[in-house]
Enzyme design. Structure first.
Site, mmCIF file in Angstrom:
data_model
loop_
_atom_site.group_PDB
_atom_site.id
_atom_site.type_symbol
_atom_site.label_atom_id
_atom_site.label_comp_id
_atom_site.label_asym_id
_atom_site.label_seq_id
_atom_site.Cartn_x
_atom_site.Cartn_y
_atom_site.Cartn_z
ATOM 1 N N HIS A 162 9.857 -1.525 1.848
ATOM 2 C CA HIS A 162 9.982 -1.719 3.290
ATOM 3 C C HIS A 162 9.767 -3.180 3.624
ATOM 4 C CE1 HIS A 162 5.746 -0.867 2.376
ATOM 5 N NE2 HIS A 162 5.457 -1.686 3.362
ATOM 6 N N THR B 31 0.817 -1.216 0.000
ATOM 7 C CA THR B 31 0.000 0.000 0.000
ATOM 8 C C THR B 31 0.849 1.264 0.000
ATOM 9 O OG1 THR B 31 -0.166 -0.066 2.417
ATOM 10 C CG2 THR B 31 -1.941 -1.117 1.164
HETATM 11 P P1 5GP Z 1 2.372 -2.439 2.988
HETATM 12 O O1 5GP Z 1 0.897 -2.715 3.015
HETATM 13 O O2 5GP Z 1 2.734 -1.424 1.928
HETATM 14 O O3 5GP Z 1 3.231 -3.676 2.919
HETATM 15 O O4 5GP Z 1 2.721 -1.818 4.401
HETATM 16 C C1 5GP Z 1 2.456 -0.494 4.718
HETATM 17 C C2 5GP Z 1 2.382 -0.408 6.213
HETATM 18 O O5 5GP Z 1 2.529 0.951 6.578
HETATM 19 C C3 5GP Z 1 1.058 -0.885 6.803
HETATM 20 O O6 5GP Z 1 1.291 -1.979 7.688
HETATM 21 C C4 5GP Z 1 0.511 0.348 7.531
HETATM 22 O O7 5GP Z 1 -0.089 0.034 8.771
HETATM 23 C C5 5GP Z 1 1.743 1.204 7.708
HETATM 24 N N1 5GP Z 1 1.483 2.632 7.715
HETATM 25 C C6 5GP Z 1 0.673 3.323 6.878
HETATM 26 N N2 5GP Z 1 0.711 4.643 7.143
HETATM 27 C C7 5GP Z 1 1.576 4.782 8.180
HETATM 28 C C8 5GP Z 1 2.049 5.919 8.925
HETATM 29 O O8 5GP Z 1 1.677 7.060 8.681
HETATM 30 N N3 5GP Z 1 2.922 5.679 9.933
HETATM 31 C C9 5GP Z 1 3.371 4.412 10.236
HETATM 32 N N4 5GP Z 1 4.221 4.292 11.251
HETATM 33 N N5 5GP Z 1 2.956 3.323 9.556
HETATM 34 C C10 5GP Z 1 2.073 3.506 8.549
#
Ligand code: 5GP
Ligand code: ZN
Length: 110
Positions: free
Chosen positions: A96, A91
């Site tokens: 990361h 997302t």
């Molecule tokens: P993805 O879904 O891209 O693998 O992981 C994105 C992660 O970023 C999600 O687990 C979500 O909870 C986290 N996340 C989204 N917005 C923020 C933010 O503003 N601060 C922090 N610390 N984490 C975030």
């Protein structure tokens, strides 16, 4: 600028747990386990699809530091997850790795 670049620059607050010149580790805002840390390179790399010979040093450095970051969180058993692309649930389009632990982890995909 992307969300994690803003966090890395300090424009958006986060709870940092490790930082050096190349990477930042900070707590996920929506943790799925007692320990849920996000580890990102300070250079913007959109996803695992963008890893190449020039920037793979950031990825290597993340994995070199994971044992130390995990130990500082009090865990030595954990799961490291990267979601690459929307079908995989990515997302935030800044590479990361999720470091997840502190509880017996449930079902595995693999
Ligand atoms: P993805 O879904 O891209 O693998 O992981 C994105 C992660 O970023 C999600 O687990 C979500 O909870 C986290 N996340 C989204 N917005 C923020 C933010 O503003 N601060 C922090 N610390 N984490 C975030
Ligand atoms: Zn970025």
């Amino acid at each position: 600028m992307c969300l994690f670049c803003e966090i890395i620059k300090g424009n958006i607050p986060s709870t940092k747990v490790y930082e050096d010149d190349r990477i930042l580790a900070f707590k996920d805002i929506n943790p799925v386990a007692p320990v849920h840390i996000l580890i990102a390179p300070k250079e913007h790399i959109a996803s695992a699809n963008e890893i190449n010979t020039d920037n793979s040093k950031y990825v290597a450095h993340i994995f070199e530091k994971i044992p130390e970051i995990a130990k500082a969180q009090g865990i030595e058993s954990y799961r490291v997850i990267n979601n690459c692309g929307s079908d995989a649930g990515q997302t935030v389009m800044h590479l990361h790795f999720h470091l997840i632990g502190g509880v017996e982890l449930g079902e595995k995909i693999i």
